[in-house]
Every structure is written in structure tokens, then in C-alpha cells.
Design a protein around this motif. Sequence first.
Motif, short mmCIF file in Angstrom:
data_model
loop_
_atom_site.label_atom_id
_atom_site.label_comp_id
_atom_site.label_asym_id
_atom_site.label_seq_id
_atom_site.Cartn_x
_atom_site.Cartn_y
_atom_site.Cartn_z
N ASN A 107 36.57 -2.31 1.70
CA ASN A 107 36.41 -2.41 0.38
C ASN A 107 38.17 -1.81 -0.18
OD1 ASN A 107 35.40 -2.51 -2.49
ND2 ASN A 107 36.02 -0.41 -2.48
N ALA A 108 38.87 -0.99 0.45
CA ALA A 108 40.11 -0.55 0.16
C ALA A 108 41.12 -1.65 0.22
CB ALA A 108 40.49 0.71 0.93
N VAL A 109 41.04 -2.38 1.52
CA VAL A 109 41.78 -3.55 1.99
C VAL A 109 41.48 -4.39 0.92
CG1 VAL A 109 42.12 -5.36 3.59
CG2 VAL A 109 41.79 -2.96 4.42
N ASP A 131 58.45 -1.05 -2.78
CA ASP A 131 58.34 -0.13 -1.96
C ASP A 131 57.19 0.71 -2.21
OD1 ASP A 131 60.86 -0.37 -1.31
OD2 ASP A 131 61.89 0.73 -2.42
N ALA A 132 56.75 0.97 -3.59
CA ALA A 132 55.37 1.89 -3.83
C ALA A 132 54.13 0.96 -3.13
CB ALA A 132 55.02 1.67 -5.45
N LEU A 133 54.12 -0.56 -3.31
CA LEU A 133 53.16 -1.17 -2.34
C LEU A 133 53.09 -1.09 -0.94
CD1 LEU A 133 53.30 -4.58 -4.77
CD2 LEU A 133 51.15 -2.89 -4.70
N ALA A 134 54.40 -0.99 -0.49
CA ALA A 134 54.35 -0.84 0.81
C ALA A 134 54.09 0.69 1.38
CB ALA A 134 56.10 -1.05 1.20
N LEU A 135 54.12 1.57 0.39
CA LEU A 135 53.79 2.98 0.80
C LEU A 135 52.18 2.92 0.68
CD1 LEU A 135 54.21 6.05 1.30
CD2 LEU A 135 54.44 6.40 -1.17
N GLU A 136 51.75 2.20 -0.27
CA GLU A 136 50.10 2.06 -0.35
C GLU A 136 49.63 1.63 0.73
OE1 GLU A 136 46.62 1.00 -3.62
OE2 GLU A 136 48.78 0.77 -3.96
N VAL A 137 50.28 0.46 1.21
CA VAL A 137 49.58 -0.32 2.49
C VAL A 137 49.82 0.43 3.85
CG1 VAL A 137 50.18 -2.17 3.92
CG2 VAL A 137 50.19 -2.54 1.56
N ASP A 138 50.77 1.46 3.71
CA ASP A 138 51.23 2.16 4.98
C ASP A 138 50.19 3.23 4.98
OD1 ASP A 138 52.90 2.98 7.31
OD2 ASP A 138 53.37 4.90 6.02
N LEU A 139 50.00 3.95 3.70
CA LEU A 139 48.79 4.95 3.82
C LEU A 139 47.35 4.38 4.20
CD1 LEU A 139 50.20 6.81 0.47
CD2 LEU A 139 50.38 7.40 3.16
N LEU A 140 47.09 3.27 3.86
CA LEU A 140 45.99 2.85 4.08
C LEU A 140 45.93 2.63 5.56
CD1 LEU A 140 43.27 1.67 3.06
CD2 LEU A 140 44.26 -0.55 2.46
N HIS A 141 46.84 2.16 6.33
CA HIS A 141 46.98 1.83 7.50
C HIS A 141 46.56 2.84 8.18
CE1 HIS A 141 48.31 -1.38 10.46
NE2 HIS A 141 48.30 -2.05 9.20
N LYS A 142 47.25 4.15 7.86
CA LYS A 142 46.83 5.39 8.78
C LYS A 142 45.49 5.80 8.39
CE LYS A 142 51.84 7.09 8.46
NZ LYS A 142 52.82 7.91 7.75
N ARG A 143 45.02 5.66 7.26
CA ARG A 143 43.75 6.13 7.08
C ARG A 143 42.55 5.41 7.73
NH1 ARG A 143 42.23 6.52 0.94
NH2 ARG A 143 40.50 8.09 1.92
N VAL A 144 42.80 4.12 7.89
CA VAL A 144 42.09 3.29 8.49
C VAL A 144 41.88 3.68 9.92
CG1 VAL A 144 41.33 0.75 9.21
CG2 VAL A 144 41.91 1.54 6.47
N ASN A 145 43.08 3.61 10.36
CA ASN A 145 43.29 3.94 11.90
C ASN A 145 42.87 5.15 12.50
OD1 ASN A 145 44.69 1.52 13.76
ND2 ASN A 145 45.78 1.38 11.68
#
Length: 413
Positions: free
Chosen positions: A71-73, A46-60
Motif C-alpha cells: 500500500n505504501a508503494v 529531493d524530498a520525493l527521493a528521500l521518501e522513496v529511500d526511507l520506504l526502501h529501508k522500511r520495506v527491506n
Amino acid sequence: MTASEFGRVDDDGTVYVKTADGERPVGQMPDASPEEAMAFYTRRYDALALEVDLLHKRVNSGVLSPDEAANAVRIVRAQLVDAHAVGDLAGLSARLDELGPVIATQREARRAEKARKSVEAKEQKEKLAAEAEAIAQGRDWKNGANRLRELLDQWKQLPRIEKAADDALWKRFSSARSAYTKARKAHFAEQDEKRDAARVVKERLVKEAESLVGSTEWGPTAGAYRDLMRQWKAAGPAPKGVDDELWKRFRGAQDTFFGARDEANAALDAEFAANAVVKEQLIVEAEALLPALKDGSGDLDAIKRSFRDIADRWDEAGKVPRDRIKDLEGRMRVVEQAIRKVEDEQWRRTDPEKSARADDMVVKLETAIAEAQAKLEKARAAGDAKRIKELEENLEGRRSFLEMAKRASADYR
């Protein structure tokens, strides 16, 4: 054996995650139940999923530059490779894959934005060069110099563009500034010549002003000095040091003449001093009306007649020295305003509309008191102590209001 869609827990407490390449162990919890072990590693997912979700939002959202996003990806993807977690790791990896096209689009947009800014910078520099050339053609020596400094500051803030174009525009801009500076220097050299010519004119005006100092024809000579002053202003400035000295002589001649005129006027004022004495006596007479006016013991009409008589004699007394006018007229005005104030107050007190309202209030209160008195008598007859107390308090309040209403009504009599 306890299993789930993405993992399972072995009898020895080993936790496995299911991947496309098969199972791999992610950890062991021998002292925990299978449910507790599975919950521990799914929370890590869940922690990894949250990190991916946050990265998705920041990139978009575009808050990261394309290089920062890529680099973050890479960092997050590396965490997924051997992640000690149970869940849809392949799904998280797929979500990271979705960001590739987004980053590519943003990178292209950045390149396009950079190109657009370069075009805009070129257009701005062309405008700056054109404005500098226009200023160089003009003759605004003060504002032009200030504006050219502002244009230079704006130029420095713009990014460089393609070298050949940047050099050509800078040459236009710099040449315009140089041409303006050269013309400005020539202008001020010409101004120096004009100042020398102004010196000759002002020297003549000073001599004329000094020749009029002893004149006693106050009106015509004052007019002559005004004419000399107009010529002085029209002559323009002489060289600084010379201009100050010539002005000192010119002004000195004026001051001498007008000082003599003031002395003559002072002599006239002395002739008017006797008139001031008469008017002071009339003021004393007028001020004597104030006490009866203020305490109401005097007849307003009689006071007004007396003041009009004093005012007539005031006009007949004639002029007074100029330095006494403000004081004497101010004292007379105080008496006049006091009479007017009493007139206004008398009118307000005798205002028929307000008097009628006050009388009506008295009648209404008297009627209400009579009714309350009747009710009080009934309550006493019935022995109703509570009602008696209420009515007595009510009567006391209304009688107090009645007294105030009667006084107000009397004020309008």
C-alpha cells in the motif's frame, strides 16, 4: 534558455521535467531567475527521493507487513506520476519496482511462518494433552490440580490449528482433566474415612494422657508423653472440629503434668537460692577489682590472682536457680573480659617492634631538626630573610612532630 539533464526553464519562467514520454510542465516562477526556479523544483524532487529511500529501508527491514508495504508503494508511486518536481523520476519509479520482489518474498515468508507456528501449536497441544494424561494417572492431588489449571491457561493462549486435529487434541486434554477430578474426589472421600479412624485413635491417646496427669515420676512420665505425642502425629488428622477438641484435651493433660514438674523444679531452685546469695557476694568482690583495673592504679598480676581465687570460690558455691544463671554468669563475664582487655592493651603497648619504630622516628626527627637549625644559623649570618622564614616554619613543624613521636615512644615504656 536554461537546461539541465532532467529539466529546463523557459523564458516565461515555466519549468519542465524530462520524462521518457517527453517534456511536461511542472510549474511556473516568472518572477524568479532560472536557477532559482530550477532549484525550487529540484528540492521537491529531493524530498520525493528521500521518501522513496526511507520506504526502501522500511520495506527491506521488515518493519512493515507485506500488505502495508504494498500500500505504501502504491501511494508513493501515485505521487511520482504527476510530480511537480525536476529530477530522475524514472529512476525513483525503478527503485519502487525493486520493492515488488522483496514484498513477494516477505509475503511468502509470512505464510511459511504461519504454517510453522501452526505446526508448533499442534506440537505444544500434543505435549499439553500428554502431560494432562500423565497427571490424571498420578495421585498428586494438590500440585496436580494447580498444574492442570496452568496447562489450561497455556492451551487458551495457543492459536487454533486445523479443526479435526484441534478437536481431537482437546478431547484428550479435557478427558484427562475429567478423569483426574473424578479420582481426586474419590481420594478425599477415602480421606474422610481415614479421619474417622484417626478420631478413634486420638480419643484413646487423650484418655492415656489424662491418666498420667498426677504422676510424680518426672523423667519416665515425660518420656511417656513424648511417646504419646509421636503416636498422635502418626494417627493423622481427625475431622476438623473433633480434632481441635481432642487436641485441646490432650494438650491440657500435658500442660498439667509439665506444670507440676515445673513447680517441683521451682522448689529445687529455692534450695539453690542460698548459692545465688554467695555468688552475688563473689560478684561484688570481683567487680571491686574494676576501678583499679580501669584507671591503671592496680597491679595487673595481683588483680588476676584475686580474680582466679574468686573464680575458684564461685565454682565451689554450687548451682543457682535457673532464672539467675544468665544474669550472674553475665556479670562475672564482664569482669573477666575487662581483665583480658587490659592484658591485650598492655601487650600492645609493650610490643618490641612498635617500640623500636617509635624510637627510630624520634632519632630521625632529632637529626633533621639539628640539620635545619644549622641551616637557620647560616641564613641568619647571611641576612637571608626569606630563607630564615622558611627554615623557622620548617623547624616549628618538625618540633611539633618530634613531641608527638616522643609521646608515642613513651607509651611503649
